[in-house]
Every structure is written in C-alpha cells, then in structure tokens.
Design a protein around this motif. Structure first.
Motif, PDB file in Angstrom:
ATOM      1  N   LYS A 114       0.818  -1.212   0.000  1.00  0.00           N
ATOM      2  CA  LYS A 114       0.000   0.000   0.000  1.00  0.00           C
ATOM      3  C   LYS A 114       0.857   1.270   0.000  1.00  0.00           C
ATOM      4  N   LEU A 115       2.052   1.169   0.589  1.00  0.00           N
ATOM      5  CA  LEU A 115       2.913   2.343   0.697  1.00  0.00           C
ATOM      6  C   LEU A 115       3.717   2.613  -0.569  1.00  0.00           C
ATOM      7  N   LEU A 116       3.819   1.619  -1.460  1.00  0.00           N
ATOM      8  CA  LEU A 116       4.608   1.799  -2.668  1.00  0.00           C
ATOM      9  C   LEU A 116       3.963   2.812  -3.600  1.00  0.00           C
ATOM     10  N   PRO A 117       4.740   3.713  -4.181  1.00  0.00           N
ATOM     11  CA  PRO A 117       4.180   4.632  -5.187  1.00  0.00           C
ATOM     12  C   PRO A 117       3.669   3.844  -6.390  1.00  0.00           C
ATOM     13  N   ARG A 118       2.469   4.144  -6.825  1.00  0.00           N
ATOM     14  CA  ARG A 118       1.867   3.383  -7.911  1.00  0.00           C
ATOM     15  C   ARG A 118       1.494   4.293  -9.075  1.00  0.00           C
ATOM     16  N   GLU A 119       1.753   3.819 -10.250  1.00  0.00           N
ATOM     17  CA  GLU A 119       1.320   4.399 -11.515  1.00  0.00           C
ATOM     18  C   GLU A 119       1.822   5.817 -11.787  1.00  0.00           C
ATOM     19  N   GLY A 120       1.387   6.802 -11.057  1.00  0.00           N
ATOM     20  CA  GLY A 120       1.775   8.157 -11.411  1.00  0.00           C
ATOM     21  C   GLY A 120       0.985   8.624 -12.628  1.00  0.00           C
ATOM     22  N   ASN A 121       0.948   9.931 -12.838  1.00  0.00           N
ATOM     23  CA  ASN A 121       0.099  10.480 -13.891  1.00  0.00           C
ATOM     24  C   ASN A 121       0.884  10.608 -15.203  1.00  0.00           C
ATOM     25  N   PHE A 122       1.438   9.485 -15.654  1.00  0.00           N
ATOM     26  CA  PHE A 122       2.282   9.520 -16.847  1.00  0.00           C
ATOM     27  C   PHE A 122       1.511   9.940 -18.093  1.00  0.00           C
ATOM     28  N   PHE A 123       0.296   9.444 -18.243  1.00  0.00           N
ATOM     29  CA  PHE A 123      -0.466   9.767 -19.452  1.00  0.00           C
ATOM     30  C   PHE A 123      -0.720  11.266 -19.563  1.00  0.00           C
ATOM     31  N   GLU A 124      -1.032  11.895 -18.447  1.00  0.00           N
ATOM     32  CA  GLU A 124      -1.267  13.339 -18.468  1.00  0.00           C
ATOM     33  C   GLU A 124       0.010  14.082 -18.832  1.00  0.00           C
ATOM     34  N   MET A 125       1.140  13.616 -18.338  1.00  0.00           N
ATOM     35  CA  MET A 125       2.403  14.282 -18.672  1.00  0.00           C
ATOM     36  C   MET A 125       2.765  14.066 -20.141  1.00  0.00           C
ATOM     37  N   PHE A 126       2.480  12.883 -20.679  1.00  0.00           N
ATOM     38  CA  PHE A 126       2.668  12.678 -22.121  1.00  0.00           C
ATOM     39  C   PHE A 126       1.841  13.695 -22.903  1.00  0.00           C
ATOM     40  N   ASP A 135      10.279  15.888 -15.459  1.00  0.00           N
ATOM     41  CA  ASP A 135       9.292  15.430 -14.487  1.00  0.00           C
ATOM     42  C   ASP A 135       8.956  13.953 -14.700  1.00  0.00           C
ATOM     43  N   VAL A 136       8.841  13.540 -15.945  1.00  0.00           N
ATOM     44  CA  VAL A 136       8.551  12.137 -16.239  1.00  0.00           C
ATOM     45  C   VAL A 136       9.698  11.251 -15.755  1.00  0.00           C
ATOM     46  N   THR A 137      10.922  11.654 -16.049  1.00  0.00           N
ATOM     47  CA  THR A 137      12.085  10.868 -15.628  1.00  0.00           C
ATOM     48  C   THR A 137      12.156  10.763 -14.114  1.00  0.00           C
ATOM     49  N   THR A 138      11.898  11.879 -13.431  1.00  0.00           N
ATOM     50  CA  THR A 138      11.907  11.876 -11.965  1.00  0.00           C
ATOM     51  C   THR A 138      10.830  10.961 -11.414  1.00  0.00           C
ATOM     52  N   LEU A 139       9.636  11.070 -11.953  1.00  0.00           N
ATOM     53  CA  LEU A 139       8.522  10.240 -11.486  1.00  0.00           C
ATOM     54  C   LEU A 139       8.785   8.764 -11.761  1.00  0.00           C
ATOM     55  N   LEU A 140       9.405   8.488 -12.889  1.00  0.00           N
ATOM     56  CA  LEU A 140       9.699   7.102 -13.241  1.00  0.00           C
ATOM     57  C   LEU A 140      10.607   6.458 -12.199  1.00  0.00           C
ATOM     58  N   HIS A 141      11.557   7.236 -11.683  1.00  0.00           N
ATOM     59  CA  HIS A 141      12.468   6.714 -10.673  1.00  0.00           C
ATOM     60  C   HIS A 141      11.795   6.538  -9.315  1.00  0.00           C
ATOM     61  N   LYS A 142      10.705   7.251  -9.105  1.00  0.00           N
ATOM     62  CA  LYS A 142      10.014   7.194  -7.808  1.00  0.00           C
ATOM     63  C   LYS A 142       8.844   6.220  -7.795  1.00  0.00           C
ATOM     64  N   THR A 143       8.424   5.782  -8.969  1.00  0.00           N
ATOM     65  CA  THR A 143       7.209   4.979  -9.080  1.00  0.00           C
ATOM     66  C   THR A 143       7.560   3.496  -9.193  1.00  0.00           C
ATOM     67  N   PHE A 144       6.962   2.701  -8.319  1.00  0.00           N
ATOM     68  CA  PHE A 144       7.253   1.264  -8.298  1.00  0.00           C
ATOM     69  C   PHE A 144       6.457   0.519  -9.366  1.00  0.00           C
ATOM     70  N   ILE A 145       5.172   0.849  -9.468  1.00  0.00           N
ATOM     71  CA  ILE A 145       4.294   0.184 -10.441  1.00  0.00           C
ATOM     72  C   ILE A 145       3.863   1.225 -11.470  1.00  0.00           C
ATOM     73  N   THR A 146       4.229   1.015 -12.718  1.00  0.00           N
ATOM     74  CA  THR A 146       3.934   1.980 -13.781  1.00  0.00           C
ATOM     75  C   THR A 146       2.837   1.442 -14.700  1.00  0.00           C
ATOM     76  N   PRO A 147       2.076   2.335 -15.347  1.00  0.00           N
ATOM     77  CA  PRO A 147       0.966   1.883 -16.199  1.00  0.00           C
ATOM     78  C   PRO A 147       1.436   1.257 -17.507  1.00  0.00           C
ATOM     79  N   LEU A 148       2.678   1.535 -17.906  1.00  0.00           N
ATOM     80  CA  LEU A 148       3.287   0.958 -19.097  1.00  0.00           C
ATOM     81  C   LEU A 148       4.668   0.437 -18.720  1.00  0.00           C
ATOM     82  N   ASP A 149       5.239  -0.354 -19.592  1.00  0.00           N
ATOM     83  CA  ASP A 149       6.596  -0.819 -19.386  1.00  0.00           C
ATOM     84  C   ASP A 149       7.533   0.381 -19.186  1.00  0.00           C
ATOM     85  N   ARG A 150       8.426   0.267 -18.220  1.00  0.00           N
ATOM     86  CA  ARG A 150       9.292   1.392 -17.880  1.00  0.00           C
ATOM     87  C   ARG A 150      10.140   1.839 -19.069  1.00  0.00           C
TER      88      ARG A 150
END
Length: 215
Positions: free
Chosen positions: A5-17, A64-79
């Motif tokens: 539950k504590l792991l960062p999940r997904e992130g708003n990658f689609f919105e940043m794209f 911002d995407v690169t930073t979030l990618l490093h902080k996010t454990f579970i991403t909506p697409l392949d890293r």
C-alpha cells in the motif's frame, strides 16, 4: 500488505505525455508562424522566443517524467516504453528549436517554397503525434486502438511526403543555386525539417508498439 500500500503506484504519466505533446504542437505552430512572418524582424524574434519557450516547457515535462519514473514502483506501461517515448518526443521539440536557431545562425535571408512545404508537413506530423499520444490512456477500448493505428499510418504517410519534398528540394538546390554558401545553408535547413518528421514517425512506431502490447 502494508508495504504494497505504501509503494508509489502508476503516477500520472499519461497526463504528462499529453502535456509534452501539447508543447510540441505549440513549438511547431510558433515555428510555422516564424516561417510565415520571416521578413518581419519583430515577428521573427517573437515567434523564435515562442519556439524556445515551448521547447523549455517540454524539457521540464521530460524531466518530471524521468523523476517520477524513478520514484514509481508500479507503472501503467513498461518502464522502457515510458523512457523511450518521452525522450523521443523531446527529440521532436529539440529539432524544432534547432531549426529556428539554425536559420538565425546561418543568416537565412528568405524562405523558400520548400521550407514552407516542409514546415507544413512538420506541423501536421506534430498535430498527429499529439492526437495519438492522447489515445494512450484509453487503449483498453478497441475503437481507440483502431484510431491509434490509423493515426500512426497517417504520420508514416506524412513522413513519406516530407522525404519526397526533401529529395525534390535537394535536386532543385544543386541544379539551380549558384552560391555554394546558400546551398550549404539551405541543405542544412531542409534536412533538419525532414528529420522532425522522422522523429514523429519514431514516436508513432513507439506508440504503435505500446498499443499492440497493451491492448
């Protein structure tokens, strides 16, 4: 369970794209206005600044995407897909800025029909890139998958059109331009503009791969 539950999940990658794709289109439109108003020094400077501002905004999104990618454990697409997509999109924005800067650096005196035509194709490619990137968050829908595929095909056709314009422009340049300096300068501009459409096609290929893998 608590750890999950504590792991960062997904992130708003689609919105940043989507934000990045909007900045690409902003840069393309500003560059198009720069070309259209090239004979007016005031407007030329204004639209050159607009290109720079859009490119810098795109850079911030990439960061911002690169930073979030490093902080996010579970991403909506392949890293790797996320990393490749945002960096290839950033290449498009960079090339638009490079084209504007090269015109100033080489002291291009007037626009040619070929620059105008290639610019139009660049704008259309960038707009289609924006359209297809905005579909990524909805690829669970079969109709969106088909629309994405068709948009990628359109980008491919536009890149082919730009390639043909480039070949014709080079042929005309070497046959008709007696000033070697002008040949060198215009050749560089033509090639940069065509490369923008190449990178748009690269984005389309990445999106198509993501769609196929995740639909």
């Amino acid at each position: 369970m608590l750890f999950g539950k504590l792991l960062p999940r997904e992130g708003n990658f689609f919105e940043m794209f989507n934000q990045h794709a909007d900045r690409i289109v902003d840069a393309a439109h500003a560059f198009s206005q720069l070309v259209a108003n090239y004979n007016d020094p005031h407007l030329r400077e204004k639209y050159n600044d607009d290109v720079d501002n859009a490119e810098r905004a795109a850079d911030r999104v990439t960061h911002d995407v690169t930073t979030l990618l490093h902080k996010t454990f579970i991403t909506p697409l392949d890293r790797e897909h996320i990393h490749s997509l945002i960096n290839t999109m950033d290449d498009v924005a960079d090339l638009i800025q490079d084209s504007a800067e090269t015109m100033a650096l080489y002291d291009i005196r007037q626009m040619t029909d070929e620059i105008t035509r290639l610019t139009e194709l660049c704008v259309r490619c960038c707009e289609r890139v924006r359209d297809v990137v905005k579909m990524l968050g909805r690829i669970a829908d079969a109709s969106v998958v088909e629309a994405a595929r068709k948009t990628c095909e359109e980008i491919d056709r536009l890149e082919g059109d730009a390639d043909r314009v480039l070949r014709a422009a080079m042929s005309k340049l070497f046959r008709e331009e007696p000033d070697v300096r002008e040949v060198i300068k215009l050749k560089a501009i033509y090639e940069l503009l065509e490369t923008i459409t190449d990178r748009c096609e690269d984005v389309a290929n990445l999106v198509e791969g993501i769609v196929l893998e995740n639909s």
